[in-house]
Enzyme design. Sequence first.
Site, PDB file in Angstrom:
ATOM      1  N   ASP A  97      -3.434 -51.338  19.420  1.00 62.82           N
ATOM      2  CA  ASP A  97      -1.963 -51.313  19.400  1.00 62.82           C
ATOM      3  C   ASP A  97      -1.380 -50.800  20.713  1.00 62.82           C
ATOM      4  O   ASP A  97      -0.162 -50.797  20.875  1.00 62.82           O
ATOM      5  CB  ASP A  97      -1.442 -50.427  18.254  1.00 62.82           C
ATOM      6  CG  ASP A  97      -1.694 -48.949  18.513  1.00 62.82           C
ATOM      7  OD1 ASP A  97      -2.810 -48.617  18.961  1.00 62.82           O
ATOM      8  OD2 ASP A  97      -0.786 -48.143  18.287  1.00 62.82           O
ATOM      9  N   ASP A 135      -9.381 -49.828  16.971  1.00 62.36           N
ATOM     10  CA  ASP A 135      -8.724 -48.583  17.360  1.00 62.36           C
ATOM     11  C   ASP A 135      -8.291 -47.915  16.043  1.00 62.36           C
ATOM     12  O   ASP A 135      -8.164 -48.595  15.023  1.00 62.36           O
ATOM     13  CB  ASP A 135      -7.507 -48.957  18.223  1.00 62.36           C
ATOM     14  CG  ASP A 135      -6.632 -47.781  18.532  1.00 62.36           C
ATOM     15  OD1 ASP A 135      -7.150 -46.778  19.025  1.00 62.36           O
ATOM     16  OD2 ASP A 135      -5.417 -47.868  18.281  1.00 62.36           O
ATOM     17  N   LYS A 148      -9.249 -44.489  27.721  1.00 64.79           N
ATOM     18  CA  LYS A 148      -8.720 -45.843  27.900  1.00 64.79           C
ATOM     19  C   LYS A 148      -7.679 -45.793  29.024  1.00 64.79           C
ATOM     20  O   LYS A 148      -6.964 -44.798  29.102  1.00 64.79           O
ATOM     21  CB  LYS A 148      -8.050 -46.334  26.604  1.00 64.79           C
ATOM     22  CG  LYS A 148      -8.997 -46.416  25.404  1.00 64.79           C
ATOM     23  CD  LYS A 148      -8.205 -46.614  24.106  1.00 64.79           C
ATOM     24  CE  LYS A 148      -9.118 -46.575  22.889  1.00 64.79           C
ATOM     25  NZ  LYS A 148      -8.411 -46.664  21.600  1.00 64.79           N
ATOM     26  N   ASP A 170      -5.651 -44.927  15.512  1.00 62.95           N
ATOM     27  CA  ASP A 170      -4.222 -44.614  15.409  1.00 62.95           C
ATOM     28  C   ASP A 170      -3.379 -45.843  15.738  1.00 62.95           C
ATOM     29  O   ASP A 170      -3.478 -46.384  16.844  1.00 62.95           O
ATOM     30  CB  ASP A 170      -3.858 -43.488  16.391  1.00 62.95           C
ATOM     31  CG  ASP A 170      -4.508 -42.161  16.005  1.00 62.95           C
ATOM     32  OD1 ASP A 170      -4.750 -41.959  14.809  1.00 62.95           O
ATOM     33  OD2 ASP A 170      -4.753 -41.342  16.887  1.00 62.95           O
ATOM     34  N   ARG A 187      -5.403 -36.528  24.630  1.00 60.07           N
ATOM     35  CA  ARG A 187      -4.569 -35.354  24.318  1.00 60.07           C
ATOM     36  C   ARG A 187      -4.020 -34.679  25.584  1.00 60.07           C
ATOM     37  O   ARG A 187      -2.825 -34.414  25.698  1.00 60.07           O
ATOM     38  CB  ARG A 187      -5.385 -34.347  23.494  1.00 60.07           C
ATOM     39  CG  ARG A 187      -4.535 -33.286  22.827  1.00 60.07           C
ATOM     40  CD  ARG A 187      -5.403 -32.324  22.024  1.00 60.07           C
ATOM     41  NE  ARG A 187      -6.242 -33.013  21.049  1.00 60.07           N
ATOM     42  CZ  ARG A 187      -7.235 -32.442  20.388  1.00 60.07           C
ATOM     43  NH1 ARG A 187      -7.528 -31.177  20.584  1.00 60.07           N
ATOM     44  NH2 ARG A 187      -7.960 -33.146  19.517  1.00 60.07           N
ATOM     45  N   SER A 219     -11.850 -44.966  19.192  1.00 58.46           N
ATOM     46  CA  SER A 219     -10.583 -44.227  19.249  1.00 58.46           C
ATOM     47  C   SER A 219     -10.633 -43.104  20.270  1.00 58.46           C
ATOM     48  O   SER A 219     -11.657 -42.452  20.443  1.00 58.46           O
ATOM     49  CB  SER A 219     -10.285 -43.633  17.863  1.00 58.46           C
ATOM     50  OG  SER A 219      -9.224 -42.708  17.947  1.00 58.46           O
ATOM     51  N   ALA A 220      -9.482 -42.865  20.895  1.00 55.95           N
ATOM     52  CA  ALA A 220      -9.362 -41.739  21.830  1.00 55.95           C
ATOM     53  C   ALA A 220      -9.276 -40.410  21.086  1.00 55.95           C
ATOM     54  O   ALA A 220      -9.426 -39.344  21.687  1.00 55.95           O
ATOM     55  CB  ALA A 220      -8.107 -41.930  22.673  1.00 55.95           C
ATOM     56  N   SER A 221      -9.031 -40.461  19.781  1.00 55.59           N
ATOM     57  CA  SER A 221      -8.743 -39.233  19.035  1.00 55.59           C
ATOM     58  C   SER A 221      -9.994 -38.433  18.688  1.00 55.59           C
ATOM     59  O   SER A 221     -10.935 -38.949  18.070  1.00 55.59           O
ATOM     60  CB  SER A 221      -7.988 -39.564  17.752  1.00 55.59           C
ATOM     61  OG  SER A 221      -7.809 -38.379  17.011  1.00 55.59           O
ATOM     62  N   ASN A 239      -9.835 -36.235  16.537  1.00 51.43           N
ATOM     63  CA  ASN A 239      -9.662 -35.970  15.104  1.00 51.43           C
ATOM     64  C   ASN A 239     -10.099 -37.146  14.235  1.00 51.43           C
ATOM     65  O   ASN A 239      -9.868 -37.135  13.024  1.00 51.43           O
ATOM     66  CB  ASN A 239      -8.197 -35.637  14.819  1.00 51.43           C
ATOM     67  CG  ASN A 239      -7.790 -34.310  15.450  1.00 51.43           C
ATOM     68  OD1 ASN A 239      -8.380 -33.271  15.163  1.00 51.43           O
ATOM     69  ND2 ASN A 239      -6.815 -34.339  16.340  1.00 51.43           N
ATOM     70  N   GLY A 251      -2.287 -44.116  22.424  1.00 48.09           N
ATOM     71  CA  GLY A 251      -3.585 -44.479  22.989  1.00 48.09           C
ATOM     72  C   GLY A 251      -4.025 -43.592  24.140  1.00 48.09           C
ATOM     73  O   GLY A 251      -5.109 -43.752  24.684  1.00 48.09           O
TER      74      GLY A 251
HETATM   75  P1  B16 Z   1      -6.240 -36.356  19.468  1.00 48.89           P
HETATM   76  P2  B16 Z   1      -6.263 -44.095  19.264  1.00 48.89           P
HETATM   77  C1  B16 Z   1      -5.106 -41.858  20.226  1.00 48.89           C
HETATM   78  O1  B16 Z   1      -5.814 -42.526  19.242  1.00 48.89           O
HETATM   79  C2  B16 Z   1      -3.611 -41.795  19.922  1.00 48.89           C
HETATM   80  O2  B16 Z   1      -3.040 -43.082  19.964  1.00 48.89           O
HETATM   81  C3  B16 Z   1      -2.930 -40.914  20.936  1.00 48.89           C
HETATM   82  O3  B16 Z   1      -1.548 -40.822  20.647  1.00 48.89           O
HETATM   83  C4  B16 Z   1      -3.580 -39.526  20.921  1.00 48.89           C
HETATM   84  O4  B16 Z   1      -2.993 -38.686  21.898  1.00 48.89           O
HETATM   85  C5  B16 Z   1      -5.074 -39.673  21.193  1.00 48.89           C
HETATM   86  O5  B16 Z   1      -5.640 -40.530  20.225  1.00 48.89           O
HETATM   87  C6  B16 Z   1      -5.809 -38.341  21.177  1.00 48.89           C
HETATM   88  O6  B16 Z   1      -5.751 -37.823  19.877  1.00 48.89           O
HETATM   89  O7  B16 Z   1      -5.259 -35.381  20.024  1.00 48.89           O
HETATM   90  O8  B16 Z   1      -6.264 -36.436  17.964  1.00 48.89           O
HETATM   91  O9  B16 Z   1      -7.640 -36.183  20.049  1.00 48.89           O
HETATM   92  O10 B16 Z   1      -4.998 -44.884  19.285  1.00 48.89           O
HETATM   93  O11 B16 Z   1      -7.148 -44.287  20.490  1.00 48.89           O
HETATM   94  O12 B16 Z   1      -7.021 -44.222  17.971  1.00 48.89           O
HETATM   95 MG    MG Z   2      -3.892 -46.725  18.948  1.00 49.04          MG
END
Ligand code: B16
Ligand code: MG
Length: 214
Positions: free
Chosen positions: A170, A9, A145, A11, A49, A114-116, A118, A46
Amino acid sequence: MIIKACLFDLDGVVVDTARFHYLAWKSLADRLGFDFTDKDNERLKGVSRMDSLNILLSIGKIHLSEQDKTSCAEEKNQLYLQYIQQMTNKDILPGVMEFILELKNTGIPVGIGSASKNTPTILERIGMTSLFDVVVDGSMITHAKPHPEVFSLGAEILHVNPENCVVFEDAIAGVQAAHNAGMKCIGVGSPATLREADMVIPGFQDLKLKDIVL
Ligand code: B16
Ligand code: MG
């Protein structure tokens, strides 16, 4: 188990972006006129957005149209982008780089799940883009997730069976996503929060591959 791939993961595992997410969500909450605490922020880890925005709005007891929600999510992301533009390799969490290099030297491929959305920007800022054999991020998946998609896709691209994959997470939703994908999961953080994980580590400092017993 025989470990043939490790999926990380981003973040909270590779970098600590939770504080930037928090500051950006807090600015939005301030503008909307309610308090958003550090403790509330735990609920967003996790989480995608839009799901994060829905949790935030439920805390503030605010109802918005879908159009207004889209613009609030965009407002938060613009603030978040300003924070992550300042990131450097100093933001990599202690010991992660060393552990990933040990895996690579042992011939074990490594990936990001990752869910992000970014993720590419963050990996670029911290100089880790080329280290990963696969990067699956929020823009490549349909289901957030605890759905297994983000990790299943990573394993598929690496041509590794799920039972040979270890996920580092995490967030509770992330641990569940790994298990739903048929993978083992190492929780990074507190054993009380991550009790569903197969093993929990406080962080990567001094962690060696031989310490992983699954
Ligand atoms: P974004 P991970 C997640 O990343 C973050 O933990 C979570 O707080 C955030 O809202 C999500 O990514 C979406 O991020 O707005 O940058 O697309 O923990 O899955 O790496
Ligand atoms: Mg995370």
